[in-house]
Design a protein around this motif. Sequence first.
Motif, PDB file in Angstrom:
ATOM      1  N   ASN A  32       0.868  -1.161   0.000  1.00 20.40           N
ATOM      2  CA  ASN A  32       0.000   0.000   0.000  1.00 20.40           C
ATOM      3  C   ASN A  32       0.913   1.222   0.000  1.00 20.40           C
ATOM      4  OD1 ASN A  32      -2.236  -1.715   0.297  1.00 20.40           O
ATOM      5  ND2 ASN A  32      -2.053  -1.662   2.517  1.00 20.40           N
ATOM      6  N   PHE A  34       1.524   5.561  -0.074  1.00 19.70           N
ATOM      7  CA  PHE A  34       0.949   6.782   0.473  1.00 19.70           C
ATOM      8  C   PHE A  34       1.842   7.974   0.158  1.00 19.70           C
ATOM      9  CE2 PHE A  34      -1.820   4.392   3.388  1.00 19.70           C
ATOM     10  CZ  PHE A  34      -1.148   3.195   3.466  1.00 19.70           C
ATOM     11  N   TYR A  36       2.252  11.698   2.114  1.00 17.44           N
ATOM     12  CA  TYR A  36       1.868  12.556   3.226  1.00 17.44           C
ATOM     13  C   TYR A  36       2.480  13.937   3.012  1.00 17.44           C
ATOM     14  CZ  TYR A  36       0.203   8.622   5.991  1.00 17.44           C
ATOM     15  OH  TYR A  36      -0.499   7.542   6.448  1.00 17.44           O
ATOM     16  N   GLN A  38       3.499  17.598   5.146  1.00 17.62           N
ATOM     17  CA  GLN A  38       3.672  18.271   6.439  1.00 17.62           C
ATOM     18  C   GLN A  38       3.903  19.745   6.182  1.00 17.62           C
ATOM     19  OE1 GLN A  38       7.006  16.905   8.808  1.00 17.62           O
ATOM     20  NE2 GLN A  38       5.948  17.424  10.709  1.00 17.62           N
ATOM     21  N   HIS A  43       1.263  18.870  11.681  1.00 22.29           N
ATOM     22  CA  HIS A  43       1.581  17.450  11.674  1.00 22.29           C
ATOM     23  C   HIS A  43       1.328  16.867  10.297  1.00 22.29           C
ATOM     24  CE1 HIS A  43      -2.727  16.482  11.747  1.00 22.29           C
ATOM     25  NE2 HIS A  43      -2.841  17.444  12.618  1.00 22.29           N
ATOM     26  N   LEU A  44       1.759  15.639  10.143  1.00 26.19           N
ATOM     27  CA  LEU A  44       1.589  14.962   8.868  1.00 26.19           C
ATOM     28  C   LEU A  44       0.124  14.788   8.521  1.00 26.19           C
ATOM     29  CD1 LEU A  44       4.248  12.143   9.057  1.00 26.19           C
ATOM     30  CD2 LEU A  44       4.169  13.952   7.372  1.00 26.19           C
ATOM     31  N   LYS A  49      -3.596   7.877  -1.212  1.00 26.09           N
ATOM     32  CA  LYS A  49      -3.116   6.524  -0.955  1.00 26.09           C
ATOM     33  C   LYS A  49      -3.551   5.602  -2.087  1.00 26.09           C
ATOM     34  CE  LYS A  49      -7.163   5.523   1.913  1.00 26.09           C
ATOM     35  NZ  LYS A  49      -7.649   5.261   3.297  1.00 26.09           N
ATOM     36  N   PHE A  90       6.225  13.465   2.047  1.00 19.37           N
ATOM     37  CA  PHE A  90       6.785  12.162   2.378  1.00 19.37           C
ATOM     38  C   PHE A  90       6.037  11.069   1.632  1.00 19.37           C
ATOM     39  CE2 PHE A  90       9.610  13.144   5.901  1.00 19.37           C
ATOM     40  CZ  PHE A  90       9.143  14.362   6.337  1.00 19.37           C
ATOM     41  N   ALA A  94       3.617   0.487   2.918  1.00 17.23           N
ATOM     42  CA  ALA A  94       3.310  -0.480   3.970  1.00 17.23           C
ATOM     43  C   ALA A  94       2.824  -1.748   3.300  1.00 17.23           C
ATOM     44  CB  ALA A  94       2.240   0.060   4.917  1.00 17.23           C
ATOM     45  N   SER A  95       3.266  -2.879   3.809  1.00 16.20           N
ATOM     46  CA  SER A  95       2.728  -4.119   3.279  1.00 16.20           C
ATOM     47  C   SER A  95       1.267  -4.226   3.689  1.00 16.20           C
ATOM     48  CB  SER A  95       3.510  -5.317   3.810  1.00 16.20           C
ATOM     49  OG  SER A  95       3.227  -5.501   5.181  1.00 16.20           O
ATOM     50  N   GLN A 100       4.189  -2.053   9.750  1.00 15.35           N
ATOM     51  CA  GLN A 100       5.122  -0.948   9.689  1.00 15.35           C
ATOM     52  C   GLN A 100       4.927  -0.126   8.440  1.00 15.35           C
ATOM     53  OE1 GLN A 100       9.263  -1.409  10.283  1.00 15.35           O
ATOM     54  NE2 GLN A 100       9.081  -2.987  11.816  1.00 15.35           N
ATOM     55  N   PHE A 101       5.147   1.145   8.615  1.00 12.78           N
ATOM     56  CA  PHE A 101       5.260   2.047   7.494  1.00 12.78           C
ATOM     57  C   PHE A 101       6.741   2.249   7.222  1.00 12.78           C
ATOM     58  CE2 PHE A 101       1.025   2.758   7.106  1.00 12.78           C
ATOM     59  CZ  PHE A 101       0.607   4.006   6.656  1.00 12.78           C
ATOM     60  N   PHE A 103       8.991   5.037   5.475  1.00 19.34           N
ATOM     61  CA  PHE A 103       8.921   6.392   4.951  1.00 19.34           C
ATOM     62  C   PHE A 103      10.188   6.751   4.206  1.00 19.34           C
ATOM     63  CE2 PHE A 103       5.198   8.680   6.504  1.00 19.34           C
ATOM     64  CZ  PHE A 103       4.682   7.791   7.417  1.00 19.34           C
ATOM     65  N   GLY A 104      10.020   7.553   3.166  1.00 19.28           N
ATOM     66  CA  GLY A 104      11.176   8.173   2.545  1.00 19.28           C
ATOM     67  C   GLY A 104      11.667   9.316   3.415  1.00 19.28           C
ATOM     68  N   THR A 105      12.786   9.890   3.032  1.00 21.19           N
ATOM     69  CA  THR A 105      13.374  10.970   3.827  1.00 21.19           C
ATOM     70  C   THR A 105      12.703  12.308   3.592  1.00 21.19           C
ATOM     71  OG1 THR A 105      15.055  11.234   2.128  1.00 21.19           O
ATOM     72  CG2 THR A 105      15.640   9.908   4.048  1.00 21.19           C
TER      73      THR A 105
ATOM     74  N   TYR B  35       6.506   6.996  16.184  1.00 21.78           N
ATOM     75  CA  TYR B  35       7.591   7.255  15.241  1.00 21.78           C
ATOM     76  C   TYR B  35       8.411   8.403  15.791  1.00 21.78           C
ATOM     77  CZ  TYR B  35       4.839   4.718  11.743  1.00 21.78           C
ATOM     78  OH  TYR B  35       4.130   3.763  11.062  1.00 21.78           O
ATOM     79  N   GLN B  41      16.044  13.503   8.595  1.00 22.78           N
ATOM     80  CA  GLN B  41      15.705  12.094   8.426  1.00 22.78           C
ATOM     81  C   GLN B  41      14.216  11.945   8.143  1.00 22.78           C
ATOM     82  OE1 GLN B  41      18.161   9.654   8.703  1.00 22.78           O
ATOM     83  NE2 GLN B  41      19.556  11.391   8.911  1.00 22.78           N
ATOM     84  N   GLY B  42      13.862  10.799   7.595  1.00 22.28           N
ATOM     85  CA  GLY B  42      12.456  10.470   7.467  1.00 22.28           C
ATOM     86  C   GLY B  42      11.916   9.976   8.776  1.00 22.28           C
ATOM     87  N   PHE B 105      -2.153  11.255  12.454  1.00 23.81           N
ATOM     88  CA  PHE B 105      -0.996  11.591  13.273  1.00 23.81           C
ATOM     89  C   PHE B 105      -1.329  12.700  14.259  1.00 23.81           C
ATOM     90  CE2 PHE B 105       2.792   9.418  11.738  1.00 23.81           C
ATOM     91  CZ  PHE B 105       2.362   8.895  10.533  1.00 23.81           C
ATOM     92  N   GLY B 106      -0.659  12.646  15.389  1.00 31.46           N
ATOM     93  CA  GLY B 106      -0.682  13.770  16.304  1.00 31.46           C
ATOM     94  C   GLY B 106       0.291  14.827  15.845  1.00 31.46           C
ATOM     95  N   SER B 107       0.333  15.920  16.586  1.00 33.63           N
ATOM     96  CA  SER B 107       1.212  17.037  16.223  1.00 33.63           C
ATOM     97  C   SER B 107       2.645  16.806  16.665  1.00 33.63           C
ATOM     98  CB  SER B 107       0.701  18.337  16.843  1.00 33.63           C
ATOM     99  OG  SER B 107      -0.600  18.616  16.402  1.00 33.63           O
TER     100      SER B 107
END
Lengths: 113, 114
Positions: A32, A34, A36, A38, A43-44, A49, A90, A94-95, A100-101, A103-105, B35, B41-42, B105-107
């Motif tokens: 899957n 995604f 995101y 920010q 927040h994200l 998706k 970002f 996720a499988s 777990q997700f 994420f790229g940097t 996380y 970094q990611g 996500f939270g902040s």
Amino acid sequence: AQSVSQHNHHVILSEAASLELGCNYSYGGTVNLFWYVQYPGQHLQLLLKYFSGDPLVKGIKGFEAEFIKSKFSFNLRKPSVQWSDTAEYFCAAASNTGNQFYFGTGTSLTVIP
Amino acid sequence: GAGVSQSPSNKVTEKGKDVELRCDPISGHTALYWYRQSLGQGLEFLIYFQGNSAPDKSGLPSDRFSAERTGGSVSTLTIQRTQQEDSAVYLCASSARTGGGGYTFGSGTRLTVV
């Protein structure tokens, strides 16, 4: 090992320019995918998706992404960016059975008015 | 609640001190994730809860890190004997199901170890 790569670290565009942010993933099974976003000080938030079906996915705020399985890619696009699109983007994978997700940097996008 | 709530939003602590970070997920969300995002970094996965149990603790960077979740709701991430490399934004997310999707996500909590 599973990973997500974003090759553009920092992109600067003028308003109305077209945007394409690259994302490649490595995973042998069904994933899957995604994107995101920010915004500064926030927040994200999920942009869009892909789980299955039409590989061209449309998200919020005019964003879209195309899943190309043969290229292990899920690039984000927008035909005409606005100053308010300035943010960190970002890509994540996720499988469909995992917990777990990955994420790229991230790619920092700056849109100049 | 309406969203994922994290507290404190900012925390400055001295090296060697213990800190507790709190996450209050969306009501009814059974999956909860921690996380951290370090500068440049990611997002780095730390731990995942399904209900009160943590089937995946693989991301915890050292035994100084621990987390618990009570009542299938609030989670606390504890960092003992903090080090400067622990400085990061710690993000919590919740989901109604596992396997991705529907994450909120939270902040985040910005932790600075001086």
